[in-house]
Design an enzyme around this catalytic site. Sequence first.
Site, PDB file in Angstrom:
ATOM      1  N   CYS A   1       0.818  -1.224   0.000  1.00 17.29           N
ATOM      2  CA  CYS A   1       0.000   0.000   0.000  1.00 17.29           C
ATOM      3  C   CYS A   1       0.849   1.271   0.000  1.00 17.29           C
ATOM      4  CB  CYS A   1      -0.975  -0.063   1.171  1.00 17.29           C
ATOM      5  SG  CYS A   1      -2.452   0.892   0.871  1.00 17.29           S
TER       6      CYS A   1
ATOM      7  N   HIS B   1      -3.299  -5.265   1.691  1.00 12.15           N
ATOM      8  CA  HIS B   1      -2.609  -5.465   2.978  1.00 12.15           C
ATOM      9  C   HIS B   1      -2.640  -6.929   3.418  1.00 12.15           C
ATOM     10  CE1 HIS B   1      -2.171  -1.209   4.173  1.00 12.15           C
ATOM     11  NE2 HIS B   1      -3.300  -1.036   3.517  1.00 12.15           N
TER      12      HIS B   1
ATOM     13  N   GLU C   1      -0.911  -8.207   5.583  1.00 13.87           N
ATOM     14  CA  GLU C   1      -0.659  -8.228   7.030  1.00 13.87           C
ATOM     15  C   GLU C   1      -1.937  -8.069   7.834  1.00 13.87           C
ATOM     16  OE1 GLU C   1      -0.019  -5.927   4.921  1.00 13.87           O
ATOM     17  OE2 GLU C   1      -0.231  -3.907   5.760  1.00 13.87           O
TER      18      GLU C   1
HETATM   19  N1  GLN Z   1      -3.604   6.394   1.196  1.00 19.69           N
HETATM   20  C1  GLN Z   1      -2.320   6.114   1.771  1.00 19.69           C
HETATM   21  C2  GLN Z   1      -1.217   6.925   1.093  1.00 19.69           C
HETATM   22  O1  GLN Z   1      -1.456   7.583   0.142  1.00 19.69           O
HETATM   23  C3  GLN Z   1      -1.991   4.638   1.673  1.00 19.69           C
HETATM   24  C4  GLN Z   1      -3.015   3.852   2.441  1.00 19.69           C
HETATM   25  C5  GLN Z   1      -2.478   2.632   3.093  1.00 19.69           C
HETATM   26  O2  GLN Z   1      -1.271   2.389   3.177  1.00 19.69           O
HETATM   27  N2  GLN Z   1      -3.395   1.874   3.626  1.00 19.69           N
HETATM   28  O3  GLN Z   1      -0.116   6.900   1.536  1.00 19.69           O
END
Ligand code: GLN
Length: 197
Positions: A80, A176, A178
Site C-alpha cells: 500500500c 494489505h 498483514e
Molecule cells: N492512502 C495512503 C497513502 O497515500 C496509503 C493507504 C495505506 O497504506 N493503507 O499513503
Amino acid sequence: MKVGVLALQGDVPEHLRALATAVPGVALVPVRRPADLAQVGALFLPGGESTTIARLLGESGLWTALAERIGSGMPVLATCAGLILLAQRLAPSTGGTDPPTFAVLDVTVRRNDYGSQRESFEAPVRFEGLRSPPFPGVFIRAPRILSVGRDAMPIAWQGDEVVGVRQGPVWGLAFHPELSGDPRVHRAFLRSVGPRR
Ligand code: GLN
C-alpha cells in the site's frame, strides 16, 4: 538472516505479527535507523501514510541508506503506502501533495484511487503461485496500479485489475496481506528470499 519491518509509521505491529505467524522463529528487526537496516537481509515496507513515511525516512537518515540497499538487491515487500514509495511514476492524486519515491518498480500508481477510508473494502485476490482459496485482499485507501511497464511482472489480480507486481526481489502490493490473517503471502515472500534465515 534477519528480516526487517520499516517502523516509522503505519501498520508495523501487524506485519511483525504476520511474519511471526508465517515463519515461527524468524528473527525480526523493527527498522528505525540506518544501524537497524544494516542488520537485515530483507525488508517489509508497511501500509500507512506515504507522505509521512517519506518525511520520516528523510529525517531519520534512512532514505539514502534504504535507496542504497534496494539498489544493491535487497529483497523488499511493500504494501500500500510502501508500494507508492517504490513506484517509478505517480499519477497526480486529487488533493494534497504526493511524496517523493525511490523510483524502483516500473509501474504508474495513483494514491487513494479506490476512494476514501469509508470506501475501503475486502475482495478476493488471485495471487501467483498460491493455490485456492483466493487470497483475502484488504484494500484501505489503496493506491491503484494504473499501468505496469516492461520491467515489472504482475503477480496479483483483483478481477481483471493488477493489484500486485514483482520486479526481481522487490514486490509491491496495493492491498494489505498483514491485515488479512492469512500468512501465505508473507510466507511466499520469505521463501523467495532464500533458505538461509
Ligand atoms: N492512502 C495512503 C497513502 O497515500 C496509503 C493507504 C495505506 O497504506 N493503507 O499513503
